[in-house]
Design an enzyme around this catalytic site. Structure first.
Site, PDB file in Angstrom:
ATOM      1  N   LYS A  11       0.813  -1.220   0.000  1.00  0.00           N
ATOM      2  CA  LYS A  11       0.000   0.000   0.000  1.00  0.00           C
ATOM      3  C   LYS A  11       0.853   1.281   0.000  1.00  0.00           C
ATOM      4  CE  LYS A  11      -4.033  -2.120   2.265  1.00  0.00           C
ATOM      5  NZ  LYS A  11      -4.996  -2.017   3.404  1.00  0.00           N
ATOM      6  N   TYR A  51     -12.557  -1.968  -3.502  1.00  0.00           N
ATOM      7  CA  TYR A  51     -13.080  -1.977  -2.128  1.00  0.00           C
ATOM      8  C   TYR A  51     -14.602  -1.835  -2.087  1.00  0.00           C
ATOM      9  CZ  TYR A  51      -8.499  -2.006   0.116  1.00  0.00           C
ATOM     10  OH  TYR A  51      -7.259  -2.371   0.584  1.00  0.00           O
ATOM     11  N   ASN A 114      -1.998   0.497   6.655  1.00  0.00           N
ATOM     12  CA  ASN A 114      -1.449  -0.734   7.232  1.00  0.00           C
ATOM     13  C   ASN A 114      -0.619  -1.567   6.253  1.00  0.00           C
ATOM     14  OD1 ASN A 114      -3.542  -1.676   5.727  1.00  0.00           O
ATOM     15  ND2 ASN A 114      -4.664  -2.650   7.392  1.00  0.00           N
ATOM     16  N   GLU A 128      -9.815 -10.752  -7.442  1.00  0.00           N
ATOM     17  CA  GLU A 128      -8.877  -9.629  -7.289  1.00  0.00           C
ATOM     18  C   GLU A 128      -7.708  -9.759  -8.268  1.00  0.00           C
ATOM     19  OE1 GLU A 128      -9.991  -8.926  -2.562  1.00  0.00           O
ATOM     20  OE2 GLU A 128      -7.974  -9.603  -3.093  1.00  0.00           O
TER      21      GLU A 128
HETATM   22  P1  GDP Z   1      -8.055  -6.536   5.948  1.00  0.00           P
HETATM   23  O1  GDP Z   1      -8.728  -7.675   5.220  1.00  0.00           O
HETATM   24  O2  GDP Z   1      -7.192  -6.992   7.086  1.00  0.00           O
HETATM   25  O3  GDP Z   1      -7.300  -5.596   5.005  1.00  0.00           O
HETATM   26  O4  GDP Z   1      -9.197  -5.664   6.653  1.00  0.00           O
HETATM   27  P2  GDP Z   1     -10.670  -5.201   6.214  1.00  0.00           P
HETATM   28  O5  GDP Z   1     -11.152  -5.991   5.030  1.00  0.00           O
HETATM   29  O6  GDP Z   1     -11.505  -5.180   7.453  1.00  0.00           O
HETATM   30  O7  GDP Z   1     -10.461  -3.674   5.773  1.00  0.00           O
HETATM   31  C1  GDP Z   1      -9.912  -3.338   4.530  1.00  0.00           C
HETATM   32  C2  GDP Z   1      -8.978  -2.168   4.711  1.00  0.00           C
HETATM   33  O8  GDP Z   1      -9.736  -1.029   5.103  1.00  0.00           O
HETATM   34  C3  GDP Z   1      -7.935  -2.322   5.827  1.00  0.00           C
HETATM   35  O9  GDP Z   1      -6.810  -3.075   5.449  1.00  0.00           O
HETATM   36  C4  GDP Z   1      -7.600  -0.887   6.129  1.00  0.00           C
HETATM   37  O10 GDP Z   1      -6.693  -0.331   5.170  1.00  0.00           O
HETATM   38  C5  GDP Z   1      -8.955  -0.207   5.962  1.00  0.00           C
HETATM   39  N1  GDP Z   1      -9.630  -0.088   7.257  1.00  0.00           N
HETATM   40  C6  GDP Z   1     -10.202  -1.078   8.000  1.00  0.00           C
HETATM   41  N2  GDP Z   1     -10.727  -0.605   9.145  1.00  0.00           N
HETATM   42  C7  GDP Z   1     -10.480   0.744   9.117  1.00  0.00           C
HETATM   43  C8  GDP Z   1     -10.776   1.810  10.017  1.00  0.00           C
HETATM   44  O11 GDP Z   1     -11.366   1.632  11.082  1.00  0.00           O
HETATM   45  N3  GDP Z   1     -10.360   3.073   9.637  1.00  0.00           N
HETATM   46  C9  GDP Z   1      -9.710   3.297   8.459  1.00  0.00           C
HETATM   47  N4  GDP Z   1      -9.325   4.544   8.143  1.00  0.00           N
HETATM   48  N5  GDP Z   1      -9.410   2.311   7.591  1.00  0.00           N
HETATM   49  C10 GDP Z   1      -9.788   1.058   7.922  1.00  0.00           C
END
Ligand code: GDP
Length: 140
Positions: A11, A51, A114, A128
């Site tokens: 990222k 997304y 992250n 994807e």
């Molecule tokens: P992943 O599968 O571990 O990447 O997590 P998720 O599918 O839950 O979320 C997708 C991405 O959205 C994450 O990797 C973060 O970059 C972002 N994200 C998730 N939760 C948050 C949040 O609470 N705040 C913000 N700003 N970004 C978030």
């Protein structure tokens, strides 16, 4: 194919800090092979499509803005049980909860910024990968 495939994104927070090689080292030491890789500037349309599943979440706008803020590196990773293995190598979404030695523990700045994306299922991995690579781009 040696095992299965997953889709990865290094990222913007990581590419901006010149961490592509450092993250690739963790990926390779975690038992995954990088079988396709390209550095791109994601467009807003690409990020919104990628997304789409999160479009109702409060952080969606912030996430799209972040993913288009600097180049990313899109990758196909191959290995035994690649989806699950890469989730382990990346660590928890929130770096404060990520295990020692994981990409997110080592490099992530916050729950949003992250450092890495990894598919969460084999079906999503296939979708994807197809969004960014053709089969001819993937050389295992
Ligand atoms: P992943 O599968 O571990 O990447 O997590 P998720 O599918 O839950 O979320 C997708 C991405 O959205 C994450 O990797 C973060 O970059 C972002 N994200 C998730 N939760 C948050 C949040 O609470 N705040 C913000 N700003 N970004 C978030």
């Amino acid at each position: 194919m040696a095992g299965t495939r997953t889709f990865s994104i290094i990222k913007p927070d990581a590419t901006e800090r010149n961490l592509t090689g450092a993250i690739n080292k963790v990926i390779e030491e975690g038992g995954l092979r990088i079988v396709a890789q390209r550095r791109i500037q994601m467009t807003q349309a690409q990020a919104e499509r990628f997304y789409d599943i999160h479009k109702e979440r409060p952080f969606f706008g912030e996430l799209v803005e972040f993913m288009t803020s600097a180049p990313v590196v899109v990758q196909v990773l191959e290995g035994e049980n690649a989806v699950v293995r890469y989730r382990d190598v990346m660590g928890a979404t929130n770096p404060e909860e990520a295990a020692d030695g994981t990409i997110r523990k080592l490099f992530a700045k916050s729950i949003g910024e992250n450092s890495a994306h990894g598919s969460d299922s084999d079906d999503n991995a296939a979708l994807e990968i197809a969004q960014f690579f053709s089969e001819a781009d993937i050389v295992g």
